[in-house]
Design an enzyme around this catalytic site. Structure first.
Site, PDB file in Angstrom:
ATOM      1  N   ASP A 121      -9.216  -3.069  -7.331  1.00 56.62           N
ATOM      2  CA  ASP A 121      -8.760  -2.021  -6.416  1.00 56.62           C
ATOM      3  C   ASP A 121      -9.372  -0.687  -6.863  1.00 56.62           C
ATOM      4  O   ASP A 121      -9.027  -0.165  -7.926  1.00 56.62           O
ATOM      5  CB  ASP A 121      -7.236  -1.934  -6.457  1.00 56.62           C
ATOM      6  CG  ASP A 121      -6.660  -0.996  -5.419  1.00 56.62           C
ATOM      7  OD1 ASP A 121      -7.389  -0.095  -4.957  1.00 56.62           O
ATOM      8  OD2 ASP A 121      -5.471  -1.147  -5.096  1.00 56.62           O
ATOM      9  N   CYS A 145       0.845  -1.183   0.000  1.00 53.62           N
ATOM     10  CA  CYS A 145       0.000   0.000   0.000  1.00 53.62           C
ATOM     11  C   CYS A 145       0.891   1.248   0.000  1.00 53.62           C
ATOM     12  O   CYS A 145       1.684   1.428  -0.912  1.00 53.62           O
ATOM     13  CB  CYS A 145      -0.952  -0.067   1.197  1.00 53.62           C
ATOM     14  SG  CYS A 145      -2.179   1.237   1.288  1.00 53.62           S
ATOM     15  N   HIS A 203      -7.817  -3.823  -3.250  1.00 47.81           N
ATOM     16  CA  HIS A 203      -6.733  -3.199  -2.498  1.00 47.81           C
ATOM     17  C   HIS A 203      -6.501  -3.968  -1.198  1.00 47.81           C
ATOM     18  O   HIS A 203      -7.433  -4.422  -0.548  1.00 47.81           O
ATOM     19  CB  HIS A 203      -7.073  -1.743  -2.180  1.00 47.81           C
ATOM     20  CG  HIS A 203      -5.901  -0.963  -1.700  1.00 47.81           C
ATOM     21  ND1 HIS A 203      -4.888  -0.566  -2.559  1.00 47.81           N
ATOM     22  CD2 HIS A 203      -5.550  -0.524  -0.477  1.00 47.81           C
ATOM     23  CE1 HIS A 203      -3.971   0.095  -1.869  1.00 47.81           C
ATOM     24  NE2 HIS A 203      -4.351   0.137  -0.607  1.00 47.81           N
TER      25      HIS A 203
END
Length: 235
Positions: free
Chosen positions: A170, A115, A202
């Site tokens: 995502d 991330c 995600h």
């Protein structure tokens, strides 16, 4: 397995060190937006079990070094906004220096980020002479984040073999951005690869977040990561 303090150019950096004494290769694990929490420490431990000296720098150490709840991303935003390219590079150099002190040279170190940390791993691949880098769903592809340029602008400057892992579902990283990044990294003078997972969103690798975790994609991505590091950090 312990948190140690490493002196860097603008202060002191807490660093989770997963051990693996005598390892010939190292991995710098870069956190999500929620701090060096139990999940990130667990990921570092997994790398240690795979034979790497794994460390996770606390990237929020300048703003209190919190461990934040996955339930409220808004808590993380002030800490992310306070990050800078200069500070992040100081932290990365501190982690690499710590590994050097354990006998692991920079070209035997890989960086793996998730991330927010995935974006920082990309930055590291353009600024340090590492052995390999892996980005899990790092954002900021077309817009700069955390004080450094968009990944598309940085892409041609990648110095080490880089692997990018992204989920098609995502909502924060559109597929067209990922494909633009694929084209951009192809111009780098080193091997690059992007893998997309059609059923993943995600945070698909984070098994601490059941709503985000996608087991088949996570397992494949982890094996690809180990294979990538094993190939490019090997003797």
């Amino acid at each position: 397995m312990a948190t140690v303090i490493v002196e860097i150019e603008d202060g002191s950096l807490p660093l989770y060190d997963a051990g693996a004494e005598g390892a010939s290769c190292g991995v710098v694990v870069l956190q999500e937006a929620f701090g060096v929490n139990s999940h990130i420490r667990d990921v570092a431990d997994r790398f240690a079990k795979a034979g790497y000296r794994a460390v996770a720098p606390h990237l929020f150490h300048r703003t209190g070094d919190p461990e934040l709840s996955y339930a409220d991303l808004s808590q993380a935003l002030p800490h992310m906004q306070a990050l800078s390219e200069k500070g992040l590079l100081a932290d990365l150099r501190g982690a690499v220096s710590h590994l050097a002190g354990a006998g692991i040279p920079e070209d035997r170190v890989g960086v793996v980020g998730f991330c927010m940390g995935g974006s920082v791993a990309f930055l590291a691949a353009t600024c340090l002479d590492l052995g390999a880098a892996v980005t899990f769903y790092g954002g900021g592809i077309v817009e700069g984040r955390m004080g450094f340029p968009p990944l598309l602008e940085l892409a041609p400057a990648i110095r080490c073999p880089w692997l990018g892992l992204f989920g098609d579902k995502d909502p924060t990283i559109p597929v067209e951005h990922v494909e633009a990044l694929r084209e951009a990294v192809a111009k780098a003078p080193v091997p690059t690869q992007i893998v997309r997972y059609p059923e993943a969103g995600h945070g698909f690798h984070c098994d601490a977040r059941p709503a985000n975790y996608h087991g088949p994609s996570a397992k494949d991505a982890w094996q690809r990561t180990l294979d990538w590091l094993g190939h490019y950090l090997a003797d």
